[in-house]
Design an enzyme around this catalytic site. Structure first.
Site, PDB file in Angstrom:
ATOM      1  N   THR A  79     -73.900  58.926 -24.700  1.00 50.44           N
ATOM      2  CA  THR A  79     -73.083  60.121 -24.841  1.00 50.44           C
ATOM      3  C   THR A  79     -72.922  60.809 -23.478  1.00 50.44           C
ATOM      4  O   THR A  79     -71.847  61.298 -23.139  1.00 50.44           O
ATOM      5  CB  THR A  79     -73.718  61.070 -25.881  1.00 50.44           C
ATOM      6  OG1 THR A  79     -73.847  60.350 -27.112  1.00 50.44           O
ATOM      7  CG2 THR A  79     -72.866  62.296 -26.114  1.00 50.44           C
ATOM      8  N   ASP A  89     -67.296  57.878 -29.151  1.00 46.59           N
ATOM      9  CA  ASP A  89     -68.765  57.834 -29.232  1.00 46.59           C
ATOM     10  C   ASP A  89     -69.155  57.228 -30.591  1.00 46.59           C
ATOM     11  O   ASP A  89     -68.359  57.254 -31.528  1.00 46.59           O
ATOM     12  CB  ASP A  89     -69.324  59.256 -29.112  1.00 46.59           C
ATOM     13  CG  ASP A  89     -70.806  59.275 -28.734  1.00 46.59           C
ATOM     14  OD1 ASP A  89     -71.399  58.187 -28.580  1.00 46.59           O
ATOM     15  OD2 ASP A  89     -71.370  60.384 -28.580  1.00 46.59           O
ATOM     16  N   GLU A  90     -70.361  56.713 -30.705  1.00 44.54           N
ATOM     17  CA  GLU A  90     -70.869  56.163 -31.980  1.00 44.54           C
ATOM     18  C   GLU A  90     -69.893  55.143 -32.569  1.00 44.54           C
ATOM     19  O   GLU A  90     -69.587  55.166 -33.775  1.00 44.54           O
ATOM     20  CB  GLU A  90     -71.109  57.289 -32.994  1.00 44.54           C
ATOM     21  CG  GLU A  90     -72.013  58.409 -32.502  1.00 44.54           C
ATOM     22  CD  GLU A  90     -73.498  58.097 -32.616  1.00 44.54           C
ATOM     23  OE1 GLU A  90     -73.851  56.973 -33.037  1.00 44.54           O
ATOM     24  OE2 GLU A  90     -74.306  58.978 -32.262  1.00 44.54           O
TER      25      GLU A  90
END
Ligand code: ATP
Ligand code: MG
Length: 720
Positions: A36, A220-221
């Protein structure tokens, strides 16, 4: 140009990712390795050194909170606001698009969002319309089916039931549900994504515009994207967009909701020249916590395989505590938190994680008793509370009379003499004429099908909403709320509910007015909508993330799922028991068991300095008391990193009350085996006693309400 502040706080591999030349990039790395951080710095890098305008950047995070934090960090790195940049969740971004292009998306301008509870009601209504029996067609299952198909990008006409009659019926339900939503101008969460995708797919002009604008897409993710989200990114990127994704296959925990970890592989196939970067240094956890987590995840097959190391200290062992029951487990956790707090740790540094939302209640009670402030993140949140949803339903009707779920919710709340039969007549009329309930209610009120009293009551309700709409038109948002909660009769209604419950509801309604006031200051969130529409959208999208009392130093409670991406110095994972975690639904299927194990890995890797894993030998959950077995995940922990805690007179060392080295009589002379009476719970017999003075507790097996632990000084027990 000086970029040292952007790249100095990075290691070699991180720097390579942040400063990579234009192109597609995948960062594949384990928990706490700075994914992140890399994504955030990349955005700042693009703006500062590559001359990319913030308008050209679209970044996707997993929660709204993460989005706000990311924007904040980018702006502080840049030391300027980055207004035009879009940072949000997939849902938030899709919503924004649909607001801007409601016409092209074939939605009314004031369309409203259905949360999963509203959706459930809507499904039930559709089942009634189709005259399907809920025992044969459980609404939850239909809801699940609909969302599953939408997540795959399928409309009813695209689903192939393969001649299976059950599937055929589900498709019919899906179709009727879709029509009902369209009539009412409401969209559920999955619909936001699907429709945003269709909007671009069907409108090449719009797509071209956004492709031109968002040349830089960052996610992200990434391991938890589903099919429709992936397709949406692909569509936006086209051939020339630059996509920067970060993820960790070991943290894929939403497979049950349609997320596809294969998207990581797919990404490398579908996008040209993907550069792959791995990060291996963990900056979050102590060596011990990291090794323990690595030891667990090593039990999964089919991993992409990553090793993580840390230069940090070894730290304390991971502590396991076996409690006698769930109440004692909660008490143990609270005790440790108080110690932490006494020793100078902040409460906000502490997270209590659990597998199932229902576990939070006992933990909450223990925290309340000990007067430790806490916040439940997800679960029963502010915007989910009944009185808040009632108030919001009035406001939603003000904005959009066609909002059927809101209509159903408040047509007789507070009670105004509109009975089930009347509502049923309105529903039938609506179904027969394919119209919203509001319209149907107007016609029913003017017709002759119902007794005059019922018609008058309906008319009064319609007039009330019309009047509220008129009276609030020129008001500020918080005055609108104030007016709506009073004039609708909701406050009066809560006053009738006696005791603390009613009071709490009134306080919540007051808090809602406050929330509206705060929202007025935050114009950025309005995005061209009226303040009221913007607030309602905000309430629906944020419901899952509960924001109450953000200023107070409080312990954070949340499910393991919602802890993703976060970190805390002190973490408790509670309920480490077979059947609860791993969840009983998962133990038979290897695939799902592995997902539970990844969830365990996610939970453990949230911890920075100290980690406790706790279980209860007896647990009462969903109204049933069960003897439990410790979770297999505890056995999978490498023993060299673990310490079992044994407290004298408590917990694992003392599995049954009779073996406790505890007093046999209270200060008031109540002893084991004594029959007692309690004001609320009635009569029972004392099974166990423990602790002294203010800490003294007593376990009583009540004749009617089962076994309970009570704090002796509050229990006011009397011998019989
Ligand atoms: P997760 O998989 O849990 O989402 P992540 O890979 O996204 O984790 P981050 O949250 O970005 O990891 O970073 C974990 C912690 O390590 C953060 O506190 C971050 O500030 C810190 N960190 C990351 N990189 C560095 C670095 N190079 N130097 C110092 N601290 C770092
Ligand atoms: Mg992260």
């Amino acid at each position: 140009m000086d970029v040292s502040d952007l790249i100095d706080p990075l290691n070699e591999a991180q720097r390579e990712a942040v400063c990579a030349p234009a192109g597609n990039l995948l960062v594949l790395a384990g928990a706490g390795s700075g994914k992140t951080r890399v994504l955030t710095h990349r955005i700042a890098w693009l703006i500062r050194t590559e001359g990319v305008s913030p308008f050209g950047i679209l970044a996707v995070t997993f929660t709204n909170k993460a989005a706000r934090e990311m924007r904040g960090r980018i702006e502080s790195l840049l030391q300027m606001p980055a207004g035009g940049m879009w940072v949000g969740t997939f849902h938030g971004i899709a919503h924004r698009l649909l607001r801007q292009h409601w016409r092209e998306a074939d939605l009314p301008q004031s369309f409203q969002i259905l949360d999963s509870d509203d959706q459930y009601r809507m499904v039930r209504r559709v089942l009634r319309e189709l005259q399907l029996d809920e025992t044969n067609w459980p609404p939850r299952q239909a809801q699940w089916f609909i969302n599953g198909r939408k997540d795959e990008g399928l409309r009813p006409e695209h689903v192939d039931p393969q001649g299976n009659p059950v599937q055929m019926q589900l498709v019919r339900i899906y179709q009727a549900y879709e029509q009902a939503c369209q009539r009412g101008g409401v969209v559920d969460f999955a619909e936001l994504l699907l429709r945003a995708h269709e909007l671009w797919r069907d409108r090449p002009d719009l797509l071209a515009h956004y492709r031109e604008r968002f040349r830089h897409i960052l996610v992200d993710e990434f391991q938890d994207t589903n099919a429709i989200q992936y397709a949406w990114i692909r569509l936006l990127a086209g051939d020339s967009g630059q996509v920067f994704v970060v993820g960790d296959d070991d943290q894929s925990i939403y497979g049950w909701r349609g997320a596809r970890v294969e998207n990581i592989h797919q990404f490398r196939r579908d996008f040209p020249n993907v550069k792959l970067i791995r990060l291996e240094q963990n900056y979050r956890s102590t060596g011990t916590i990291l090794s323990a987590a690595n030891g667990i995840i090593a039990h999964n097959a089919d991993r992409l395989g990553k090793e993580l190391w840390t230069a940090g200290e070894k730290g304390d062992p991971v502590r396991i505590y076996g409690a006698f029951n769930e109440i004692e487990e909660a008490r143990f956790v609270v005790d440790r938190i108080r110690t932490w707090n006494r020793e100078g740790g902040a409460r906000s540094e502490v997270a209590i994680l659990y597998r199932s939302n229902a576990q939070s209640r006992v933990l909450e009670e223990a925290l309340m008793q000990a007067a430790v402030p806490y916040r439940v993140y997800g679960g029963l949140r502010f915007f989910d509370r009944a009185e808040i949803k009632d108030a919001l339903a009035y406001l939603r009707l003000i904005v959009n009379r066609g909002d059927d779920p809101s209509f159903e919710r408040v047509v007789n709340t507070p009670t105004r003499g509109i009975g089930d039969r009347t509502v049923q007549a309105i529903r039938e009329h609506a179904a027969a004429h394919q119209q919203p309930l509001w319209q149907a209610a107007m016609e029913v009120a003017e017709g002759t099908g119902l007794p005059a009293r019922a018609r008058n009551a309906v008319r009064a309700f319609l007039e009330l909403v019309e009047r509220l709409a008129e009276e609030t038109e020129m008001l500020e948002l918080h005055d609108t709320f104030e007016h709506a909660v009073t004039r609708s009769g909701l406050i009066e209604h809560c006053k009738k509910e006696k005791g603390e419950r009613g009071q709490a509801r009134i306080e919540n309604l007051e808090e809602l007015v406050n929330a509206a006031r705060q929202f007025e200051f935050d114009e950025e969130q309005h995005e061209g909508m009226s303040a009221l529409s913007a607030f309602l959208a905000h309430a629906a999208l944020e419901a899952g993330e509960g924001q109450a009392d953000e200023w107070e130093d409080s312990v954070q409670l949340m499910t393991l799922h919602s802890a993703k991406g976060l970190e805390f110095p002190l973490v408790f994972v509670c309920g480490m028991e077979e059947g609860l975690f791993p969840h009983r639904m998962s133990v038979e299927e290897p695939g799902r068991l592995e997902e539970e194990r990844r969830l365990c890995y996610v939970g453990m890797t949230r911890a920075m300095r100290q980690l406790y894993l706790t279980y209860a030998e007896v647990r009462r959950l969903y109204g049933k008391e069960n003897y439990t077995r410790p979770s297999r995940f505890l056995r999978e922990l490498p023993p060299e990193f673990v310490e079992e805690i044994r407290l004298r007179g408590m917990g694992a060392a003392m599995p049954s009350p009779s073996r406790r080295a505890e007093p046999t009589e209270t200060a008031d002379g109540l002893g084991l085996g004594q029959r007692v009476t309690h004001r609320k719970f009635g009569e029972g017999v004392i099974l166990a006693l423990e602790g002294q003075g203010a800490q003294a507790r007593v376990q009583v097996a009540f004749d009617d309400v089962g076994t309970k632990w009570l704090v002796l000084s509050y229990a006011n027990l009397e011998a019989v």
